[in-house]
Motif scaffolding. Structure first.
Motif, PDB file in Angstrom:
ATOM      1  N   LEU A 315      -5.659   0.703   6.259  1.00 60.09           N
ATOM      2  CA  LEU A 315      -4.491   0.887   7.104  1.00 60.09           C
ATOM      3  C   LEU A 315      -4.522  -0.015   8.347  1.00 60.09           C
ATOM      4  N   PRO A 316      -5.666  -0.082   9.069  1.00 61.43           N
ATOM      5  CA  PRO A 316      -5.674  -0.949  10.260  1.00 61.43           C
ATOM      6  C   PRO A 316      -5.395  -2.418   9.927  1.00 61.43           C
ATOM      7  N   VAL A 317      -5.785  -2.863   8.728  1.00 65.11           N
ATOM      8  CA  VAL A 317      -5.519  -4.255   8.356  1.00 65.11           C
ATOM      9  C   VAL A 317      -4.012  -4.472   8.235  1.00 65.11           C
ATOM     10  N   ASN A 319      -1.662  -2.662   9.612  1.00 68.36           N
ATOM     11  CA  ASN A 319      -1.095  -2.550  10.957  1.00 68.36           C
ATOM     12  C   ASN A 319      -1.234  -3.857  11.722  1.00 68.36           C
ATOM     13  N   SER A 320      -2.412  -4.430  11.649  1.00 68.27           N
ATOM     14  CA  SER A 320      -2.684  -5.637  12.413  1.00 68.27           C
ATOM     15  C   SER A 320      -1.812  -6.795  11.930  1.00 68.27           C
ATOM     16  N   MET A 321      -1.634  -6.910  10.602  1.00 73.59           N
ATOM     17  CA  MET A 321      -0.812  -7.992  10.063  1.00 73.59           C
ATOM     18  C   MET A 321       0.649  -7.835  10.462  1.00 73.59           C
ATOM     19  N   ASN A 324       0.982  -8.539  14.256  1.00 71.09           N
ATOM     20  CA  ASN A 324       0.891  -9.960  14.580  1.00 71.09           C
ATOM     21  C   ASN A 324       2.138 -10.720  14.175  1.00 71.09           C
ATOM     22  N   MET A 390       1.453  -4.337   1.870  1.00 71.98           N
ATOM     23  CA  MET A 390       1.426  -5.479   2.799  1.00 71.98           C
ATOM     24  C   MET A 390       2.768  -6.202   2.766  1.00 71.98           C
ATOM     25  N   LEU A 394       5.344  -6.485   5.980  1.00 72.35           N
ATOM     26  CA  LEU A 394       5.770  -7.741   6.589  1.00 72.35           C
ATOM     27  C   LEU A 394       7.293  -7.876   6.593  1.00 72.35           C
ATOM     28  N   THR A 424       5.007  -3.640  18.159  1.00 69.37           N
ATOM     29  CA  THR A 424       3.745  -3.412  17.451  1.00 69.37           C
ATOM     30  C   THR A 424       3.527  -1.931  17.144  1.00 69.37           C
ATOM     31  N   THR A 425       3.836  -1.083  18.110  1.00 70.30           N
ATOM     32  CA  THR A 425       3.574   0.339  17.864  1.00 70.30           C
ATOM     33  C   THR A 425       4.573   0.929  16.861  1.00 70.30           C
ATOM     34  N   ASP A 428       3.451   0.234  13.506  1.00 74.52           N
ATOM     35  CA  ASP A 428       2.359   1.103  13.054  1.00 74.52           C
ATOM     36  C   ASP A 428       2.909   2.338  12.354  1.00 74.52           C
TER      37      ASP A 428
END
Lengths: 445, 448
Positions: A315-317, A319-321, A324, A390, A394, A424-425, A428
């Motif tokens: 999940l964090p991956v 979120n990070s993508m 970003n 993913m 995106l 960003t949030t 998430d």
């Protein structure tokens, strides 16, 4: 050019000269170099030399200093001489300087000035910061339409002989209303007995004094201007904004954008830690509010997480993508709005562009994450669903990151206002729900 | 008028459009061209007279102007390109297919073609790529009257000339005077006597940001570009300042936001920008795998307390936001001035860490209150408060330290700081939250 700038080389020589000689060298150097030299050498010596300068040179050199240095150098000079210096500065620089000075000192200087000089500078101080009025200088060369070329040339020699960068001559009517512009080249090449009417250009790009400086910068960029006249509401010529002021505006606005995107302000970065934290906190808290929603929605999938803890690892991956990608899109759009490249009616174009980007990134990164998850967890279904999530994350990121700035601009707000933390949030929340529901329905049923 | 022109183009009323187009600013005409398809674009360019069409082409990005020129005959294309400013003409020719560009150059007069070939040699981001060869130069033995004659001869086609350059027989720049000097001069004064010899120049390979800074520093309207021997090659005019500043500012803002420079250009899909974006995201993906790596090592605590996972995005996102906030300040400062020395750097990092600590206390207090009310779990609330304080302090400090260390190591801090700061905030978020939870669990084994 030599490695050491001309100003630095002058600074090297100054200490070895007699004061009178040093002062002469400073006066003969270009003001920017003299200013650089004075900043390099020891402060007391610099102030001493500055006192000795003729007021014309002192004014030109002072214009080159940043505000805090202007103040200390001007303080080195007695009030009567300081008045002289400020009077000889370009009106926009003088007004900026007076704004920086402690008010009683500014008042004393204005009182000591010739009334019309003081009035000229005070007229500039009236315009709020961030408008064309606050940016302009009042030194303009104005002529009338029925004057001959010879008369005009005479007027140019007489008006503001010190301002070297006057390329345009403005044509006004009896009421000082702007009617056109002459270029020096047209003047020089016209027959001397012709009248200005025959060479005047009517398509002048003028702005009103209340126009926002960002808009002024946009027009400079769009029309490749060197200078733009500023008028009042009735079209009367008040002054002129030049291209060098506009380059500063561009940088200033970009600075603001950079901080705002991150949910901070330029002022915050100068403040002490506690105060800095207080200024930044509101947007952090907004972000946390949104993240609590994310936590709540994840809690709905507690059963799935218990059965398949691997979901928590990846999940964090995702979120990070998504984050970003979103922040990159937002930042690009914010700048495009600032430079005038984008307008609200370009929404579809922007959406197509960013969706296209998202598609490409999704294709490549989706494959990579699928491969990595498979390699790590040895589960093809999990790998495929993670790759699919993913792609979805995106696509949603590009929709949200295009939509939020356009909405903000649409409602007259600055698109940079804390778009970063909000985007960003929010992503998430979406990413979490998408990943959890995909896995719950596809893998765990 | 702009809207009227749009309508006319849509209704295919070309003669009327031609009349109205003559009155519009080229930048406005270019704006219309953005909005229509390729066929209409070509039509509009063809109805304009060559001078006007050239002005419009100059305003368009290469991906729009190139397809137009490609569809013209060699003769039409040459006529158009000859009317363009030399710097713009060179930029356009540089984007055309090579044999096509060669044919167009062959149709030009020798010296015109030579000028453009010269410009093609310089990279677009150098002073040489920015300069134009449309300037006014006179030989040093001439008089003021001759200079006026020269100005008359070159007519309206040059960019705004404000200075007249004085060169010797070998083309070496000897002096410069302004039109204002010329205006004040007697007609029979030799230019040698009115020129200033303390001019500033740049070399064509100079970076264009540096050239723009020089123009600003000395308040110039144009800056001459000379080769190593002092031969005048061209000039950069001050109207380029705004565009250079825009480009520079955009790059800075994107780096401060932790991204890569990407200028939005209205036009077809930008493949080069897309390729950079994909590469960039790939780097981000690889660094983001630090998360599953760390989480897998803590799988025992996570298996027993899935509730920890719910708040993982919160801790990571907040640490990431704080890292970016501190990074944007640090990158801006680093780009604006010379790099700070070690003492100042440590002080800045300390200040940021303290800011992160305060933010962590404030934000952590809120979070733990919500958690306490919601789950009634005091220990989870306490854990979150502690984790936020630790993660935010370190993330904030890393926002200052990372760009400085990269800068010290000779890397461009603006490009590579973003992913590193995100990775560090992620890692530190994991360790301070899940790591701390494991530690607490190991200490007293009871339920969290």
């Amino acid at each position: 050019m030599n490695d050491r700038s001309m100003g630095m080389r002058l600074a090297d020589r100054l200490p070895h000269m007699a004061p009178a000689e040093a002062i002469r060298s400073l006066e003969q150097a270009r003001p920017a170099d003299a200013a650089e030299a004075l900043r390099e050498i020891e402060a007391p010596v610099a102030r001493l030399l500055f006192r000795g300068l003729r007021s014309e040179s002192a004014a030109l050199i002072l214009e080159e200093f940043p505000p805090e240095l202007q103040e200390t150098f001007l303080a080195a000079v007695p009030v009567s001489a300081a008045t002289d210096v400020v009077e000889r500065m370009a009106s926009d620089d003088a007004a900026d300087l007076l704004q920086e000075l402690p008010s009683e000192r500014a008042e004393a200087l204005l009182d000591a000035m010739a009334p019309e000089e003081a009035e000229r500078i005070e007229s500039l101080l009236r315009w709020p910061e961030g408008t064309a009025g606050a940016l302009m200088a009042t030194e303009t060369i104005v002529v009338r339409e029925d004057q001959t070329i010879v008369e005009t040339m005479e007027a140019i020699r007489r008006q503001h002989p010190e301002s070297d960068s006057a390329y345009y001559i403005y044509v006004v009517d009896e009421g000082r209303r702007l009617t056109g512009v002459l270029s020096l080249r047209d003047l020089i090449t016209a027959p001397p007995d012709a009248r200005n009417r025959s060479i005047v250009r009517r398509d002048v790009h003028a702005v009103e004094a209340t126009t926002d400086q960002e808009e002024v910068a946009r027009r400079f960029g769009k029309y490749s201007l060197l200078a733009m006249p500023v008028t009042d509401g009735d079209g009367r010529l008040l002054g002129v904004v030049t291209v060098d002021d506009v380059a500063d505006v561009v940088r200033e606005e970009a600075d603001e954008d950079a901080y705002r995107l991150a949910g901070s302000t330029p002022e915050a970065e100068q403040a002490a830690p506690l105060r800095r934290a207080v200024i930044r906190l509101p947007w952090v808290l907004v972000g946390i509010g949104i993240e609590i929603v994310a936590a709540k929605s994840l809690s709905l999938f507690a059963g799935s997480l218990e059965r398949l803890l691997e979901l928590a690892y990846f999940l964090p991956v995702l979120n990070s993508m998504a984050g970003n990608f979103g922040i990159q899109t937002v930042a690009t759009l914010v700048r495009a709005f600032a430079s005038g490249e984008l307008e609200t009616r370009d929404f579809r174009h922007a959406l197509r562009r960013e969706l296209g980007m998202a598609g490409l990134v999704a294709a490549v990164c989706g494959l990579v994450i699928t491969a990595v998850v498979f390699g790590w967890e040895r589960s093809l279904p999990l790998a495929l669903v993670t790759g699919g999530a993913m792609v979805a994350a995106l696509v949603v990121a590009s929709l949200l990151a295009v939509g939020i700035p356009f909405l903000l601009v649409r409602f007259g707000s600055d698109p940079a206002v804390a778009s970063g933390p909000v985007v960003t949030t929010s992503l998430d929340v979406v990413t979490g729900v998408v990943y959890m529901s995909l896995t719950t329905f596809l893998l765990l049923r | 008028m702009l809207d009227r022109a749009r309508e006319l183009l849509q209704d295919r009323r070309l003669p009327e459009l031609q009349a109205i187009a003559a009155k519009l600013h080229p930048a406005d005409l270019a704006e219309i061209l953005y909005e229509v398809d390729e066929a209409d674009r070509l039509k509009l360019v063809l109805v304009l007279d060559p001078q006007r069409a050239a002005d419009v082409l100059e305003e368009l990005p290469a991906d729009l102007s190139v397809p137009i020129v490609v569809r013209l005959s060699d003769e039409q294309a040459t006529d158009l390109i000859l009317e363009m400013e030399s710097d713009e003409a060179a930029d356009l020719l540089g984007e055309l297919p090579v044999d096509r560009a060669r044919r167009i150059l062959q149709r030009m007069r020798r010296e015109e073609a030579e000028e453009i070939r010269e410009l093609l040699r310089y990279p677009e981001t150098s002073a040489g790529g920015l300069m134009t060869t449309d300037y006014v130069a006179v030989r040093e033995h001439l008089r003021a009257a001759d200079a006026i004659e020269e100005l008359r001869r070159i007519g309206q086609e040059t960019e705004i000339p404000y200075y007249v350059y004085v060169v010797d027989g070998r083309g070496i720049l000897r002096g410069v005077f302004s039109l204002r000097d010329l205006l004040a001069a007697q007609l029979d004064v030799p230019v040698r006597e009115m020129m200033r010899t303390d001019f500033v120049t740049v070399r064509p390979e100079t970076d264009q940001e540096e050239a723009a800074r020089t123009i600003e520093k000395y308040d110039l309207l144009a800056l001459p570009v000379t080769d190593a021997g002092g031969v005048l090659l061209g000039i950069i005019t001050a109207d380029d300042l705004v565009r250079v500043a825009e480009r520079e500012a955009t790059a800075d803002v994107l780096s401060a936001a932790g991204g890569i420079p990407d200028a939005y250009v209205f036009g077809p899909f930008p493949w080069p920008a897309a390729r950079r974006r994909v590469a960039w995201m790939l780097i981000n993906l690889l660094t983001a795998f630090v998360n599953p790596y760390l989480l897998r090592t803590f799988h025992i605590v996570l298996e027993r307390h899935v509730v920890l996972v719910f708040f993982l995005p919160l801790v990571l996102a907040t640490a990431g936001n704080i890292g970016t906030q501190s990074l944007s300040g640090a990158v801006r400062a680093l780009l604006a001035s010379r790099p700070p020395h070690r003492g100042a750097l440590l002080r800045d990092a300390g200040e940021e860490a303290l800011t992160g600590l305060w933010t962590g206390l404030g934000a952590g207090a809120l979070v733990s209150m919500v958690v306490w009310l919601w789950f009634g779990d005091v220990r989870l609330a306490g854990l979150l408060l502690l984790a936020m304080v630790v993660a935010l302090s370190i993330a904030a400090a890393s926002g200052v330290l990372v760009p400085a260390v990269l800068h010290g190591a000779g890397a461009d801090p603006a490009v590579s700081s973003g992913p590193l700061v995100t990775t560090i905030s992620d890692a530190i978020g994991q360790l301070s939250y899940v790591g701390l939870a494991s530690f607490m669990l190991l200490q007293n084994g009871g339920p969290l």
